[in-house]
Write a protein that holds these residues in place. Sequence first.
Motif, PDB file in Angstrom:
ATOM      1  N   GLU A  35       0.819  -1.215   0.000  1.00 41.62           N
ATOM      2  CA  GLU A  35       0.000   0.000   0.000  1.00 41.62           C
ATOM      3  C   GLU A  35       0.855   1.267   0.000  1.00 41.62           C
ATOM      4  OE1 GLU A  35      -0.677  -2.614   2.081  1.00 41.62           O
ATOM      5  OE2 GLU A  35      -2.855  -2.836   2.315  1.00 41.62           O
ATOM      6  N   LYS A  42       1.594   6.236  -7.053  1.00 40.09           N
ATOM      7  CA  LYS A  42       0.404   6.973  -7.498  1.00 40.09           C
ATOM      8  C   LYS A  42       0.670   8.479  -7.528  1.00 40.09           C
ATOM      9  CE  LYS A  42      -4.028   6.281  -8.454  1.00 40.09           C
ATOM     10  NZ  LYS A  42      -4.374   5.763  -9.769  1.00 40.09           N
ATOM     11  N   CYS A  49      -2.550   1.525 -11.602  1.00 43.84           N
ATOM     12  CA  CYS A  49      -3.906   1.057 -11.329  1.00 43.84           C
ATOM     13  C   CYS A  49      -3.895  -0.110 -10.341  1.00 43.84           C
ATOM     14  CB  CYS A  49      -4.582   0.650 -12.638  1.00 43.84           C
ATOM     15  SG  CYS A  49      -3.784  -0.761 -13.434  1.00 43.84           S
ATOM     16  N   LEU A  50      -5.069  -0.648 -10.142  1.00 44.47           N
ATOM     17  CA  LEU A  50      -5.257  -1.736  -9.185  1.00 44.47           C
ATOM     18  C   LEU A  50      -4.354  -2.932  -9.485  1.00 44.47           C
ATOM     19  CD1 LEU A  50      -6.850  -2.883  -6.789  1.00 44.47           C
ATOM     20  CD2 LEU A  50      -8.620  -3.575  -8.424  1.00 44.47           C
ATOM     21  N   LEU A  53      -1.123  -2.509  -7.866  1.00 41.02           N
ATOM     22  CA  LEU A  53      -1.208  -2.767  -6.427  1.00 41.02           C
ATOM     23  C   LEU A  53      -1.202  -4.272  -6.154  1.00 41.02           C
ATOM     24  CD1 LEU A  53      -1.534  -1.821  -3.514  1.00 41.02           C
ATOM     25  CD2 LEU A  53      -3.987  -1.527  -3.956  1.00 41.02           C
ATOM     26  N   TYR A  54      -1.945  -5.029  -6.945  1.00 38.26           N
ATOM     27  CA  TYR A  54      -1.933  -6.484  -6.805  1.00 38.26           C
ATOM     28  C   TYR A  54      -0.524  -7.038  -7.037  1.00 38.26           C
ATOM     29  CZ  TYR A  54      -7.115  -6.752  -7.094  1.00 38.26           C
ATOM     30  OH  TYR A  54      -8.460  -6.643  -6.889  1.00 38.26           O
ATOM     31  N   LYS A  73      -7.506  -9.367  -2.124  1.00 39.50           N
ATOM     32  CA  LYS A  73      -7.792  -8.563  -3.310  1.00 39.50           C
ATOM     33  C   LYS A  73      -8.894  -7.550  -3.024  1.00 39.50           C
ATOM     34  CE  LYS A  73      -6.638 -11.875  -6.950  1.00 39.50           C
ATOM     35  NZ  LYS A  73      -7.222 -12.630  -8.070  1.00 39.50           N
ATOM     36  N   LEU A  76      -7.459  -4.694  -1.016  1.00 42.51           N
ATOM     37  CA  LEU A  76      -6.638  -3.840  -1.872  1.00 42.51           C
ATOM     38  C   LEU A  76      -7.504  -2.994  -2.800  1.00 42.51           C
ATOM     39  CD1 LEU A  76      -3.809  -6.389  -2.693  1.00 42.51           C
ATOM     40  CD2 LEU A  76      -3.631  -4.400  -1.184  1.00 42.51           C
ATOM     41  N   LYS A  77      -8.582  -3.567  -3.319  1.00 42.36           N
ATOM     42  CA  LYS A  77      -9.487  -2.809  -4.181  1.00 42.36           C
ATOM     43  C   LYS A  77     -10.133  -1.678  -3.394  1.00 42.36           C
ATOM     44  CE  LYS A  77     -13.230  -3.058  -7.520  1.00 42.36           C
ATOM     45  NZ  LYS A  77     -13.387  -1.637  -7.418  1.00 42.36           N
ATOM     46  N   SER A  80      -7.589   1.041  -3.064  1.00 43.21           N
ATOM     47  CA  SER A  80      -7.448   1.737  -4.327  1.00 43.21           C
ATOM     48  C   SER A  80      -8.634   2.653  -4.594  1.00 43.21           C
ATOM     49  CB  SER A  80      -7.291   0.726  -5.469  1.00 43.21           C
ATOM     50  OG  SER A  80      -7.229   1.367  -6.710  1.00 43.21           O
ATOM     51  N   ASP A  81      -9.848   2.152  -4.346  1.00 45.34           N
ATOM     52  CA  ASP A  81     -11.052   2.954  -4.544  1.00 45.34           C
ATOM     53  C   ASP A  81     -11.049   4.163  -3.629  1.00 45.34           C
ATOM     54  OD1 ASP A  81     -11.913   1.180  -6.477  1.00 45.34           O
ATOM     55  OD2 ASP A  81     -13.398   0.199  -5.186  1.00 45.34           O
ATOM     56  N   LYS A  84      -9.203   7.133  -4.934  1.00 48.87           N
ATOM     57  CA  LYS A  84      -9.828   7.825  -6.059  1.00 48.87           C
ATOM     58  C   LYS A  84     -10.755   8.946  -5.618  1.00 48.87           C
ATOM     59  CE  LYS A  84      -9.720   3.762  -9.025  1.00 48.87           C
ATOM     60  NZ  LYS A  84     -10.538   2.753  -9.710  1.00 48.87           N
TER      61      LYS A  84
END
Length: 85
Positions: A35, A42, A49-50, A53-54, A73, A76-77, A80-81, A84
């Motif tokens: 992260e 970023k 993008c995601l 991160l993965y 996952k 992490l999503k 990431s969201d 945004k």
Amino acid sequence: MAELTSMMNIGKAMAKKLDSVGIGSAEELVRSGAEQAFLKLKERYPNVCLVHLYALEGAVCNVEFNSLPESRKKELKEFSDFLKR
């Protein structure tokens, strides 16, 4: 210190980007965590993008990024969201 490219999911392009944000070795990536590394990327490369991160998480955990547990996952999503917003 191990080179970033010795890690799973980290190719030359990703290693170069990580190095440009102050993460120059495998040990530094593990220490910072996926992260934190993603945050640094970023800031400098807004188009990461995601999947990046993965890939970082996979590298830290030494697994193919598509083999990460679904629960991780999802976390992490969500991370990431959140960025945004």
